[in-house]
Write a protein that holds these residues in place. Structure first.
Motif, short mmCIF file in Angstrom:
data_model
loop_
_atom_site.label_atom_id
_atom_site.label_comp_id
_atom_site.label_asym_id
_atom_site.label_seq_id
_atom_site.Cartn_x
_atom_site.Cartn_y
_atom_site.Cartn_z
N LEU A 46 48.92 59.37 37.27
CA LEU A 46 49.51 60.50 36.26
C LEU A 46 50.14 61.54 37.68
O LEU A 46 50.81 62.25 36.47
CB LEU A 46 47.87 60.73 36.10
CG LEU A 46 47.57 59.75 34.45
CD1 LEU A 46 46.43 60.46 34.14
CD2 LEU A 46 48.34 59.91 33.73
N SER A 47 49.79 61.34 38.80
CA SER A 47 49.66 62.92 39.11
C SER A 47 51.53 62.61 39.38
O SER A 47 52.25 63.68 39.58
CB SER A 47 49.38 63.12 40.53
OG SER A 47 49.57 62.34 42.18
N ASN A 48 51.93 61.42 39.56
CA ASN A 48 53.18 61.31 40.05
C ASN A 48 54.62 60.20 38.97
O ASN A 48 55.13 59.55 39.16
CB ASN A 48 53.57 60.68 40.94
CG ASN A 48 52.90 59.10 41.70
OD1 ASN A 48 52.27 58.86 41.03
ND2 ASN A 48 52.98 58.88 42.71
N GLY A 49 53.98 60.74 37.69
CA GLY A 49 54.78 60.42 36.44
C GLY A 49 54.39 59.27 35.95
O GLY A 49 55.53 58.85 34.57
N LEU A 50 53.40 57.74 36.14
CA LEU A 50 53.35 57.56 35.60
C LEU A 50 52.58 56.89 34.31
O LEU A 50 51.78 58.01 34.29
CB LEU A 50 52.48 55.61 36.27
CG LEU A 50 51.96 54.87 36.07
CD1 LEU A 50 53.31 53.75 35.96
CD2 LEU A 50 51.37 54.14 36.70
N SER A 51 53.07 56.45 33.31
CA SER A 51 52.64 56.54 32.29
C SER A 51 51.80 55.08 31.88
O SER A 51 51.78 54.23 32.06
CB SER A 51 53.66 56.83 31.03
OG SER A 51 54.33 55.52 30.95
N GLU A 52 51.22 54.80 31.15
CA GLU A 52 49.86 53.65 30.44
C GLU A 52 50.43 52.80 29.80
O GLU A 52 50.39 51.84 30.15
CB GLU A 52 48.61 54.82 29.45
CG GLU A 52 47.81 53.41 29.22
CD GLU A 52 46.66 54.29 28.92
OE1 GLU A 52 45.18 53.41 28.62
OE2 GLU A 52 46.85 54.96 27.47
N GLU A 53 51.71 53.64 29.52
CA GLU A 53 52.61 52.43 28.63
C GLU A 53 53.44 51.48 29.39
O GLU A 53 53.57 50.68 29.77
CB GLU A 53 54.00 53.34 27.37
CG GLU A 53 52.49 53.82 26.55
CD GLU A 53 52.13 55.46 26.82
OE1 GLU A 53 52.67 56.21 26.01
OE2 GLU A 53 51.80 55.39 27.77
N VAL A 54 53.73 52.24 30.78
CA VAL A 54 54.62 51.68 31.31
C VAL A 54 54.06 50.64 32.38
O VAL A 54 54.42 49.22 32.59
CB VAL A 54 55.51 52.45 32.57
CG1 VAL A 54 55.90 52.36 33.85
CG2 VAL A 54 56.32 53.47 31.86
N VAL A 55 52.82 50.61 32.71
CA VAL A 55 51.91 50.06 33.01
C VAL A 55 51.68 48.86 32.83
O VAL A 55 51.06 47.99 33.10
CB VAL A 55 50.66 50.88 33.74
CG1 VAL A 55 49.24 49.52 33.97
CG2 VAL A 55 50.96 51.81 34.84
N LEU A 56 51.64 49.02 31.26
CA LEU A 56 51.02 47.60 30.04
C LEU A 56 51.93 47.40 30.29
O LEU A 56 52.30 46.16 30.38
CB LEU A 56 50.31 48.19 29.01
CG LEU A 56 48.78 48.66 29.08
CD1 LEU A 56 48.60 49.21 27.66
CD2 LEU A 56 47.92 47.67 29.59
N ASP A 57 53.01 47.91 29.73
CA ASP A 57 54.63 47.10 29.73
C ASP A 57 54.78 46.10 30.68
O ASP A 57 55.05 44.43 30.71
CB ASP A 57 56.06 47.79 28.97
CG ASP A 57 55.66 47.85 27.90
OD1 ASP A 57 55.31 47.20 27.08
OD2 ASP A 57 56.49 48.60 27.72
N THR A 58 54.71 46.44 31.80
CA THR A 58 55.04 45.66 33.15
C THR A 58 53.62 44.79 33.74
O THR A 58 54.94 43.67 34.14
CB THR A 58 55.17 46.81 34.56
OG1 THR A 58 55.85 48.09 33.90
CG2 THR A 58 56.11 46.60 35.35
N ALA A 59 52.48 45.22 33.26
CA ALA A 59 52.28 43.93 33.43
C ALA A 59 52.40 42.35 32.64
O ALA A 59 52.03 41.28 32.94
CB ALA A 59 50.69 44.38 33.30
N PHE A 60 52.15 42.73 31.54
CA PHE A 60 52.38 42.58 30.03
C PHE A 60 53.47 40.92 30.01
O PHE A 60 53.24 39.96 30.23
CB PHE A 60 52.53 42.19 29.15
CG PHE A 60 51.18 43.24 28.00
CD1 PHE A 60 50.16 42.80 28.70
CD2 PHE A 60 50.91 44.58 27.65
CE1 PHE A 60 48.61 43.66 28.70
CE2 PHE A 60 49.59 44.80 26.81
CZ PHE A 60 48.33 44.92 27.16
N ALA A 61 54.84 41.80 31.55
CA ALA A 61 55.51 41.08 31.10
C ALA A 61 55.49 40.13 32.06
O ALA A 61 56.40 38.97 32.73
CB ALA A 61 57.13 41.37 31.61
N THR A 62 55.11 40.34 33.20
CA THR A 62 54.16 38.99 33.81
C THR A 62 53.50 37.99 33.23
O THR A 62 53.62 36.80 34.19
CB THR A 62 52.43 39.30 35.63
OG1 THR A 62 51.69 39.85 34.59
CG2 THR A 62 53.89 41.17 35.65
N GLY A 63 52.52 37.90 32.83
CA GLY A 63 52.39 36.87 31.47
C GLY A 63 50.64 37.50 31.37
O GLY A 63 49.78 36.59 30.86
#
Length: 611
Positions: A46-63
């Motif tokens: 959070l302190s350097n701009g990461l959002s929950e949505e980006v984490v999940l989108d990126t994780a789900f793209a891996t399967g």
């Protein structure tokens, strides 16, 4: 290529070790040599701009499938709990040293960990809903949804009122106009030719049949606000003014789903409002919790299996129904947000009667006493203010109304810049620096009309105690501008968060950010200290606890000197709700044109042009 790959792997391993050492110190989390269900994203949070949505989108793209995300307040790391170790392995192999989700596209480093810490602000979903918060799914059919949308969009319904386009949504009002500056209405100004559409009557008969409304204060509303939200739009956390409306407040969601957040102190609960659902906010949920929608394009939502996923937003229309309270006196048992019950919060007429003395005692006299120390903390110009000054042609004349120590007067040396301020102490600092400055009140500026190309008002009009005085200050700026001249105004915002990010003001609260205490505990501690360690305490106004979320709009903000006596002085502020500043500018529509409005590090800002 082989050497390059080896170097990249060594760099990643070194970064892993360094970040893991920090995380272990912070939250006693240990790395695992073998795959587990738990992953740490080591260098992005959070302190350097990461959002929950980006984490999940990126994780789900891996399967891989994720069951929980822990975004850590004020930290540059976060954690994932996956459904299985195999899911975690897919995510690790697809993201570690590969996914560019860090600040400015930096690559993310991951590690398996033995367990994931649970943060108080982490999972907003698996919590009991506030008492009185009821969600009725599929409350209207698709055909009824279409009829309602047609009714509130009907041109026949809006002949006497233009559609109002706000910064974050389009709005229409029926029955009475909802006033966003005060979250209330003017009961003496009904929209007589714009009643609530008859298509809405199906809702009241349906509620009556379900027995939901048996114990309500009303059976039929007399005010309707229609909001049209595009993806990325939202509404700040707020509570509808207690004294203005009866219990409950209803919200019907049409066209699409959205996540709404409910807050009380440090507690946050997220609730998915499905399309065609009716939300009922009654009792505690209506009076003691704020509600709001974060401005996002994606929502993080729970799945049927108990996992988390992302859901893209689309256009959504909400119909909010209220019933006016007559007389405007609330008798609820929730005093914290109640404008009637809060004996510490003055009514508007009280401030009107004492505005001049309040400003004299808690603004002018205070700044004269703290001027030297205050000036020492005001040295770095804000970039967007500098950008505004740089937009003028060389030799343009600029007046900074409320210039303080003059820090903006030499930002662009090609301009002819003047400054004025009420504080004699701050003016002395500015004169010592060689600036062209003079003393005056922002409500009466001794400058010839239509003589300036540009005006600044940075952190000034929030010190004025009534809407009329704030509007008068803006009109005085407009008066001195030439036709085509532009003004920039900054005021302190009540909402000190934007897009899930804390303002610089909140980020300075290290004790809360490092979870050594809570804002509520800090407020209680300050309250005990205030009675013996403050000067000029106006008992009618609440005292704000520095570097915490604002609880009220009209507050006294402490300033503690660093001299041997270490006195605390109280400065009056009116912190602005979203759109409140824009509405003041719109009231000058025959004099100026609103060019731009934006939010900048905890401030609401506008640029307007003289017509």
């Amino acid at each position: 290529m082989h050497v390059e790959s080896v170097n990249k792997a060594k760099k990643a391993e070194k970064k892993q070790r360094r970040c893991l050492a920090i995380i272990k110190t912070d939250c006693q989390v240990e790395a695992s040599e073998t795959p587990t269900r738990h992953l740490a994203v080591l260098n992005v949070g959070l302190s350097n701009g990461l959002s929950e949505e980006v984490v999940l989108d990126t994780a789900f793209a891996t399967g891989g499938k994720v069951s929980r995300v822990e975004m850590c307040p004020g930290k540059s790391y976060c954690f994932l709990t996956c459904c299985t170790p195999e899911d975690a392995q897919l995510i690790f192999e697809g993201m570690h040293n590969i996914a560019h989700i860090g600040q400015d596209g930096a690559v993310a480093y991951l590690s398996y960990v033995k367990e994931v810490p649970i943060f108080e602000a982490g999972n907003h979903w698996n919590r009991t809903l506030p008492s009185g918060l009821v969600l009725l799914k599929d409350f209207v059919s698709e055909a009824e949804e279409a009829d309602l949308l047609a009714a509130v969009a009907s041109k026949e319904q809006t002949t006497d009122q233009e559609e109002n386009s706000l910064k974050h949504r389009k709005v229409r009002h029926f029955g009475y106009e909802f006033l966003y500056g005060s979250n209330s209405v003017d009961p003496n100004r009904p929209l007589e030719h714009q009643p609530i559409p008859r298509a809405c009557d199906i809702l009241w008969s349906r509620l009556g049949e379900s027995k939901c409304s048996d114990n309500w204060d009303w059976s039929h509303p007399d005010q309707l606000t229609v909001n049209v939200y595009e993806p990325g739009h939202g509404i700040p956390p707020h509570v509808d003014t207690h004294s203005a409306f009866l219990d409950p407040i209803l919200s019907l969601s049409l066209q699409s789903d959205v996540v709404m957040d409910f807050r009380r102190g440090e507690e946050t609960i997220s609730l998915l409002l499905p399309r065609r659902s009716l939300l009922i906010m009654l009792g505690e949920a209506r009076y003691d919790w704020t509600h709001g929608i974060r401005p996002k394009h994606l929502d993080v939502v729970p799945t049927a299996e108990g996992n988390l996923t992302t859901q893209a937003r689309s256009q959504r229309t909400s119909l909010t129904f209220r019933c006016l309270r007559r007389p405007s006196v609330c008798s609820c048992s929730f005093p914290k947000l109640c404008d009637t019950r809060q004996s510490s919060k003055p009514q508007s007429q009280d401030l009107s009667e004492q505005a001049t003395s309040l400003e004299q005692q808690n603004v002018h006299e205070v700044y004269d006493k703290i001027s030297q120390h205050f000036s020492e903390t005001r040295h770095s110009p804000w970039p967007q203010v500098v950008q505004f000054l740089d937009s003028f042609e060389p030799q343009s004349t600029i007046l900074d109304v409320g210039c303080g120590n003059g820090k903006y007067l030499n930002c662009n040396t090609q301009l002819v810049a003047f400054g004025c301020d009420r504080s004699q102490g701050l003016l002395e600092v500015g004169r010592a620096r060689g600036f062209q400055i003079f003393r005056c009140d922002c409500l009466s500026v001794p400058v010839r009309s239509a003589s300036m190309d540009g005006c600044l008002s940075i952190a000034v009009i929030h010190h004025l105690a009534t809407p009329e005085r704030r509007l008068a200050a803006l009109r005085e700026m407009a008066r001195v501008l030439r036709p085509g001249g532009r003004a920039l105004v900054y005021v302190w915002a009540k909402d000190q968060r934007r897009n899930d990010k804390k303002s610089a003001y909140l980020r300075q609260n290290k004790a809360v950010n490092k979870q050594r205490t809570t804002e509520e505990e800090q407020r209680k501690k300050q309250q005990k200290e205030m009675d013996t360690n403050t000067q000029n305490h106006n008992a009618l106004l609440p005292i704000h606890t520095n570097r915490t979320e604002f609880q009220q709009q009209d507050v006294l903000v402490p300033w503690k000197t660093k001299d041997e006596q270490s006195k605390t002085f109280l400065r009056y502020y009116h912190v602005f709700e979203e759109q409140e500043l824009e509405q003041l500018v719109i009231q000058m529509n025959t004099e100026v044109e609103l060019i731009k409005s934006y939010y900048d590090q905890g401030n609401h800002c506008v640029i307007f042009k003289k017509l």
